[in-house]
Design a protein around this motif. Structure first.
Motif, PDB file in Angstrom:
ATOM      1  N   ASP A 139       0.805  -1.216   0.000  1.00  0.00           N
ATOM      2  CA  ASP A 139       0.000   0.000   0.000  1.00  0.00           C
ATOM      3  C   ASP A 139       0.845   1.275   0.000  1.00  0.00           C
ATOM      4  O   ASP A 139       0.293   2.382   0.056  1.00  0.00           O
ATOM      5  N   LEU A 140       2.152   1.137  -0.042  1.00  0.00           N
ATOM      6  CA  LEU A 140       3.019   2.313  -0.096  1.00  0.00           C
ATOM      7  C   LEU A 140       2.729   3.098  -1.373  1.00  0.00           C
ATOM      8  O   LEU A 140       2.710   2.526  -2.464  1.00  0.00           O
ATOM      9  N   PRO A 141       2.459   4.399  -1.266  1.00  0.00           N
ATOM     10  CA  PRO A 141       2.163   5.185  -2.477  1.00  0.00           C
ATOM     11  C   PRO A 141       3.315   5.112  -3.475  1.00  0.00           C
ATOM     12  O   PRO A 141       4.465   5.371  -3.120  1.00  0.00           O
ATOM     13  N   ARG A 142       2.998   4.750  -4.702  1.00  0.00           N
ATOM     14  CA  ARG A 142       4.000   4.651  -5.762  1.00  0.00           C
ATOM     15  C   ARG A 142       3.502   5.425  -6.978  1.00  0.00           C
ATOM     16  O   ARG A 142       2.824   4.866  -7.842  1.00  0.00           O
ATOM     17  N   PRO A 143       3.824   6.722  -7.057  1.00  0.00           N
ATOM     18  CA  PRO A 143       3.401   7.502  -8.224  1.00  0.00           C
ATOM     19  C   PRO A 143       3.889   6.908  -9.536  1.00  0.00           C
ATOM     20  O   PRO A 143       3.276   7.095 -10.579  1.00  0.00           O
ATOM     21  N   ILE A 144       5.030   6.203  -9.461  1.00  0.00           N
ATOM     22  CA  ILE A 144       5.562   5.513 -10.638  1.00  0.00           C
ATOM     23  C   ILE A 144       5.722   4.040 -10.275  1.00  0.00           C
ATOM     24  O   ILE A 144       6.265   3.706  -9.216  1.00  0.00           O
ATOM     25  N   ARG A 145       5.242   3.157 -11.131  1.00  0.00           N
ATOM     26  CA  ARG A 145       5.405   1.717 -10.907  1.00  0.00           C
ATOM     27  C   ARG A 145       5.792   1.083 -12.237  1.00  0.00           C
ATOM     28  O   ARG A 145       4.985   1.033 -13.166  1.00  0.00           O
ATOM     29  N   VAL A 146       7.031   0.608 -12.316  1.00  0.00           N
ATOM     30  CA  VAL A 146       7.507   0.028 -13.574  1.00  0.00           C
ATOM     31  C   VAL A 146       7.085  -1.429 -13.658  1.00  0.00           C
ATOM     32  O   VAL A 146       6.795  -2.074 -12.642  1.00  0.00           O
ATOM     33  N   ASN A 147       7.045  -1.948 -14.869  1.00  0.00           N
ATOM     34  CA  ASN A 147       6.727  -3.360 -15.081  1.00  0.00           C
ATOM     35  C   ASN A 147       7.745  -4.229 -14.354  1.00  0.00           C
ATOM     36  O   ASN A 147       8.948  -3.971 -14.394  1.00  0.00           O
ATOM     37  N   THR A 148       7.273  -5.272 -13.684  1.00  0.00           N
ATOM     38  CA  THR A 148       8.136  -6.125 -12.857  1.00  0.00           C
ATOM     39  C   THR A 148       9.282  -6.728 -13.652  1.00  0.00           C
ATOM     40  O   THR A 148      10.376  -6.984 -13.110  1.00  0.00           O
ATOM     41  N   LEU A 149       9.083  -6.943 -14.941  1.00  0.00           N
ATOM     42  CA  LEU A 149      10.128  -7.537 -15.764  1.00  0.00           C
ATOM     43  C   LEU A 149      11.375  -6.657 -15.804  1.00  0.00           C
ATOM     44  O   LEU A 149      12.500  -7.172 -15.868  1.00  0.00           O
ATOM     45  N   ILE A 150      11.198  -5.320 -15.737  1.00  0.00           N
ATOM     46  CA  ILE A 150      12.332  -4.402 -15.825  1.00  0.00           C
ATOM     47  C   ILE A 150      13.287  -4.577 -14.650  1.00  0.00           C
ATOM     48  O   ILE A 150      14.491  -4.802 -14.847  1.00  0.00           O
TER      49      ILE A 150
END
Length: 491
Positions: free
Chosen positions: A401-412
């Motif tokens: 639940d930590l705010p993540r304004p940016i979330r990259v694809n897990t593969l990266i």
């Protein structure tokens, strides 16, 4: 009890972020253009002017060398995108230290701080300052290498001057970064234009059979090390996120502007080098840009070392600026003496941390062969990067639940982490002693952590000495504790 501090760094009262009007704290004075200048200015140091030799020496292939430069830029961009997620979720300055602390706790963060304090940051600053001094003095010694003592004295002047400017004003430090970033880009654009013109006039012989060469995995890996060395600094903006205006928007924007720009400039610069210089000439040249200048600029060849000096001067400024913020954050968490967290009451600059950074770098100038230290920390540097990326994946699981304004694809991050592991493990069979010494220096921080950080019941004489020293420094430098400072230990 009173107000609480959240992980983003805002002091909260009654559910609303609040900052005292007259609080003494680091100010958000770094604009988007300043952020781009920090990334570009720190990456483009001496690497692009000398690293092409290392890349080509392993592959013996023009085409494969250019591919490696492209892959190095792509790899750095992927890493920077992961750090964009980290930097907008954990908005403290301090970069890897802050991320490892939040994800894995204080011991791992301290070891990262320990190796940075002892070797990585002062050695890097000293080497870039020495490179600046060598190129700045070169026009006065066209037929030979400048005297060693003169080089080290000029490097010391460079460090002291930039430290003084950083102590006086964040804006002046950022202006220097912007101006010298523009200068180094101008130099590279001049090289690119000259090389493309040479290519356009029919000199394509160096590109015949461009992909013939050495394709052994070991040699390609060594070439990648040289390419990645030239891209070093892609994550340095994360060390100053507390001073970046609107970090949730400007951090990723700065990355998207800076990394493709640097990659494009580096690839085109290498095309220009290969258009003018043969593979044999590049492989035998200690400084490709100088060899290029001799063939293309004639009587104006002296401009090449001048622009390389400007490039490295801006590089020293960027490293110094971010190093001081790393040590300041470590002090705020109790991993360094309190005085390293102090900032000037009027200028809002971390004066004690800046001066300490300068002094450790000056000490490195006294070592006869400071370059040998690079071999000891290369793997450790990638280990701290891998720990940060692992921390990012762990935080997704631990704090979903930590705010993540940016979330990259897990593969990266998975691909980037796998590459980091390769960079850590690959040198072990060929350089086992470097690995052992690097690991020993890092692990030596464990007893220091338990003696200086973990041990709370120290003798009263120790506390009295620290109080007296802190009071003296406060009065001498007009510094104080920054207010409204987020503590990672409260996260």
């Amino acid at each position: 009890m009173g107000s609480k501090t959240d992980i983003r760094g805002d002091k909260k009262e009654n559910g609303h972020a609040k900052q005292g009007e007259n609080s003494v704290r680091l100010q958000r004075k770094i604009t988007l253009s300043n952020g781009v200048a920090i990334i570009v200015g720190t990456i483009i140091g001496s690497g692009i002017f000398v690293s092409p030799t290392g890349v080509y020496s392993g592959t013996k292939s023009v085409g494969l060398s250019i591919v490696i430069w492209c892959l190095s830029g792509l790899f750095s961009t992927l890493g920077a995108l992961c750090y964009a997620e980290l930097g907008t979720a954990v908005t403290r300055s301090g970069g890897d230290f802050a991320y490892i602390y939040v994800a894995f706790g204080p011991l791992g963060a301290f070891l990262m701080l320990w190796i940075s304090l002892l070797i990585i940051r002062p050695t890097t600053q000293a080497i870039v300052a020495i490179t600046f001094a060598e190129y700045a003095a070169k026009p006065f010694f066209p037929e030979c290498r400048p005297p060693e003592n003169a080089i080290r004295l000029l490097a010391a002047v460079c460090l002291c001057l930039l430290t003084a400017i950083n102590c006086l004003s964040v804006r002046w430090a950022m202006r220097i970064q912007s101006v010298f970033t523009a200068a180094k880009l101008f130099a590279l654009v001049a090289i690119i234009i000259a090389g493309v013109y040479h290519l356009a006039t029919g000199h394509t012989e160096n590109f015949h059979n461009a992909f013939d060469g050495n394709y052994e995995v070991t040699e390609i890996a060594l070439s990648c090390y040289s390419g990645l060395f030239a891209f070093g600094g892609w994550n340095f903006l994360n060390f100053v996120t507390e001073e970046l205006q609107d970090p949730y928007r400007n951090l990723p924007r700065a990355i998207w502007i800076a990394l493709p720009t640097v990659t494009g400039v580096y690839v085109l610069a290498n095309v220009a080098y290969f258009a003018v210089l043969s593979g044999v000439e590049i492989e035998s040249s200690p400084a490709v840009a100088l060899s290029f200048g001799v063939k293309m600029f004639g009587s104006l060849t002296w401009l090449v070392p001048v622009f390389v000096a400007l490039s490295t001067f801006g590089g020293v400024n960027g490293i110094l600026f971010t190093s001081s913020r790393l040590f300041q954050t470590g002090s705020q968490e109790g991993h360094l003496p309190d005085l390293f967290s102090f900032i000037h009451v009027k200028r809002s600059t971390p004066v004690p941390s800046l001066i300490f950074t300068c002094l450790t770098s000056l000490a490195m100038l006294l070592i006869s062969d400071v370059y040998v230290l690079i071999n000891y920390y290369g793997q450790i540097l990638w280990l701290s990067t891998a720990a940060s990326i692992s921390g990012m994946l762990w935080l997704r699981h631990k704090q979903p639940d930590l705010p993540r304004p940016i979330r990259v694809n897990t593969l990266i991050p998975v691909l980037f982490l796998a590459a980091c592991v390769f960079l850590i493990l690959f040198p072990i069979p060929t350089q086992p002693w470097n690995t052992v010494i690097g690991a020993a220096i890092t692990l030596s921080g464990i007893p220091v952590y338990y003696a200086c950080v973990k041990w709370k019941n120290k003798p009263e004489s120790y506390h009295k000495f620290l109080r007296n020293t802190t009071t003296f420094v406060q009065n001498l430098m007009e510094v104080t504790y920054p207010e409204a400072t987020q503590m990672l230990s409260q996260s």
